[in-house]
Design a protein around this motif. Structure first.
Motif, PDB file in Angstrom:
ATOM      1  N   LYS A   1       4.086 -10.123  -4.634  1.00 19.53           N
ATOM      2  CA  LYS A   1       3.865  -9.373  -3.393  1.00 19.53           C
ATOM      3  C   LYS A   1       3.995 -10.247  -2.152  1.00 19.53           C
ATOM      4  CE  LYS A   1       0.915  -5.955  -5.627  1.00 19.53           C
ATOM      5  NZ  LYS A   1       1.206  -6.443  -6.987  1.00 19.53           N
ATOM      6  N   GLN A   2       3.888 -11.551  -2.321  1.00 20.86           N
ATOM      7  CA  GLN A   2       4.043 -12.454  -1.190  1.00 20.86           C
ATOM      8  C   GLN A   2       4.614 -13.774  -1.690  1.00 20.86           C
ATOM      9  OE1 GLN A   2       0.622 -12.844   1.278  1.00 20.86           O
ATOM     10  NE2 GLN A   2       1.548 -14.323   2.660  1.00 20.86           N
TER      11      GLN A   2
ATOM     12  N   TYR B   1       8.857  -4.469   3.065  1.00 24.33           N
ATOM     13  CA  TYR B   1       8.663  -5.917   3.022  1.00 24.33           C
ATOM     14  C   TYR B   1       8.836  -6.477   4.430  1.00 24.33           C
ATOM     15  CZ  TYR B   1       9.195  -5.407  -2.031  1.00 24.33           C
ATOM     16  OH  TYR B   1       9.026  -5.041  -3.338  1.00 24.33           O
TER      17      TYR B   1
ATOM     18  N   SER C   1       8.283 -16.632   5.051  1.00 25.45           N
ATOM     19  CA  SER C   1       7.598 -15.886   3.997  1.00 25.45           C
ATOM     20  C   SER C   1       8.151 -14.475   3.900  1.00 25.45           C
ATOM     21  CB  SER C   1       6.086 -15.826   4.267  1.00 25.45           C
ATOM     22  OG  SER C   1       5.833 -15.125   5.465  1.00 25.45           O
TER      23      SER C   1
ATOM     24  N   MET D   1       6.539 -10.725   2.594  1.00 26.66           N
ATOM     25  CA  MET D   1       5.287 -10.095   2.195  1.00 26.66           C
ATOM     26  C   MET D   1       5.469  -8.588   2.071  1.00 26.66           C
ATOM     27  SD  MET D   1       1.549 -10.160   4.092  1.00 26.66           S
ATOM     28  CE  MET D   1       2.138  -9.190   5.487  1.00 26.66           C
ATOM     29  N   LYS D   2       5.021  -8.040   0.960  1.00 27.44           N
ATOM     30  CA  LYS D   2       5.059  -6.592   0.773  1.00 27.44           C
ATOM     31  C   LYS D   2       3.806  -5.967   1.377  1.00 27.44           C
ATOM     32  CE  LYS D   2       5.318  -2.924  -2.680  1.00 27.44           C
ATOM     33  NZ  LYS D   2       5.282  -2.561  -4.095  1.00 27.44           N
TER      34      LYS D   2
END
Length: 305
Positions: free
Chosen positions: A168-169, A265, A280, A282-283
């Motif tokens: 997820k990240q 995202y 980065s 990230m969801k």
């Protein structure tokens, strides 16, 4: 989360070119060159010009004994080396990744991902079937035979990899181009219906990510007036990969990749800078309303063309 099924036939084609030498899975230089779309001479020239990137666990030249043994045991290897005056080089998984960085074409990068995933599947296969492979090695001098039951095992491993959810990240550092490219394209390949990319500074390099989309998936790019993506580049993309919608909007600062209007995202970098600086991905899993978000953006933007 469901991913597009991996093309098992493609992976088996790659896996059949991998063999064991010095207790490592390796691939013949001519096979790597064929997959990368370059001549084997150029491939090895690039390796020799960048020797510091290719230690022995990345690449090595077969000695006369290894060359003779492989030709006697592996019919495919024999055919591939019939006209070779010198013993060939072979590349490990890490060597293939290093080659993608020095060959410097999008096809080599994309194909290296397929090759490396085949290496990963083989390593998992070896770890899960060590006893069986040891017996095979004793009978066939470490030549892995992907036949009948072992092929079924390989398919099962591929399916297990396919079912694995994306993290997820993720944080990528400067120079991690391959890992970042692999992760972003994995997100893009998840789309079944639509992809919305909001990236103010997208350019033609952005399109190299989007070409990995599945057939029939609609693409919308929302960029700022400062974007360097030209209409000519858009038209070239459309001619090969299908229509895309491009909109201009100067009210969005952050970068987003929206899949099937269901997953969002946040991207810490424009795609054209992926791998060049730390960033980065990230969801978002809060109560974020994708539909409302897109409606608000569309009110402030205009469709190009």
């Amino acid at each position: 989360m469901n991913k597009e099924p991996i093309n098992v036939e493609e992976y088996e084609m790659v896996a059949n070119k991998i063999f064991m030498c010095r207790d490592m899975p390796v691939m013949l230089d001519s096979d790597v060159a064929d997959f990368f779309g370059v001549e084997v001479k150029r491939l090895n020239q690039q390796m020799n010009r960048n020797k510091n990137r290719f230690p022995e666990d990345f690449c090595f030249q077969l000695n006369s004994s290894e060359f003779k043994d492989q030709r006697s045991q592996n019919a495919t290897f024999k055919i591939a080396t019939d006209n070779r005056k010198y013993a060939p080089y072979v590349y490990t998984e890490q060597g293939v990744i290093a080659l993608a960085g020095v060959i410097k074409n999008d096809f080599a990068v994309s194909m290296s991902i397929t090759i490396v995933r085949a290496f990963i599947a083989m390593r998992k296969f070896i770890a899960a079937n060590g006893d069986v492979l040891l017996k095979l090695a004793q009978l066939q001098n470490h030549q892995i035979n992907f036949e009948v039951e072992t092929n079924k095992k390989f398919d099962e491993i591929i399916k297990m990899i396919d079912k694995a959810d994306l993290p997820k990240q993720v944080l990528f550092y400067d120079g991690e181009y391959y890992d970042a490219y692999d992760f972003i394209t994995s997100i893009i390949k998840k789309a079944k219906k639509s992809i919305v990319l909001i990236d103010s500074y997208c350019d033609n390099r952005t399109l190299s990510f989007l070409k990995s989309k599945n057939k029939g998936v609609d693409i919308t790019i929302i960029r700022s007036s400062k974007s360097k993506l030209t209409q000519g580049e858009i038209d070239l993309f459309i001619s090969q990969y299908g229509d895309i919608t491009v909109c201009t909007n100067d009210t969005v600062h952050d970068r987003f990749l929206i899949i099937d209007e269901n997953e969002t995202y946040m991207l810490g970098s424009s795609l054209n800078y992926v791998g060049k600086k730390a960033f980065s991905v990230m969801k978002r899993e809060d109560n974020f309303s994708i539909k409302d978000f897109l409606e608000r953006i569309n009110k402030n933007g205009k469709r190009d063309g």
